[in-house]
Design a protein around this motif. Sequence first.
Motif: not given
Length: 277
Positions: A3-15, A28-37
Amino acid sequence: MDFTIVTASYNYGHYIGECLESVAGQEGVTLEHLVMDAGSTDETAEVVARFPHATFFQEPDKGMSDGINKGFRRAKGRWVMWLNADDRLKPGALKAVREFAEGHPEADVIYGGWDFIDAEGGHLRRMTLFPFHRLMLVHAGCYIGSTACFYRRETTIDAGELIDEDFGFCMDGEYYARLASRGRRFEYLPCVLADFRLHGESISQRHLEATDLRGVLRQQRQFAEPRAIRRVYGLTLSSNDHVNGAIDCLLSFLLRGHKGLLRLVHKARTREPGASD
């Protein structure tokens, strides 16, 4: 990589800490988590730094759709999703998707149900779904939650299918309608996969009660995007826009009723990740 998880972010540090934690806890899975700020000025960078599974990219973008596409282009996982910075995956969600995908090799898109939560993370209500129905998606409103939807990278993103960056609100609905119109196969996994947070600062909510000119203009664009989707991907039976509007209303009424019945039928089948059928 699964899996690739993509998270687009802008000033959501609270969440975003809850979002990152929900991904880090998947087993049980292999993944990468890309935070695009997009250049957050709050505590986002510091929060992300506490999660070694995540890769943090910070640069200006042209909006959420652009940020998601930047992540899509970098994705290496067999299955890709975007998880909003204020949303969460359910424990065991990714393993459930991987196992379902192994049994459905024809699937290009896999989607499941989700829970709506409030700003503090309290449960509001559950959204259970049903097998894919293209006209219902187009004419009765997008019913697939992006936070519980996964794309086979080889047949979607690698084939050039990215988010339409002209859409600022209903980019998910347009994406699904376009994929369906081009023959991609959607499969419903009867499993609750994520938490979708509802609060006043989310993109879909912040302009709904606007009274200033700029806010009202953005509100009208938010209402116009589903109409554009209907015109391009739905039934357009007349060159007269008023006639099409009346047809839209009738179709929406009929399909919403059908959607309610389908949801009731399939509700009993929906399970938590890891539960047996």
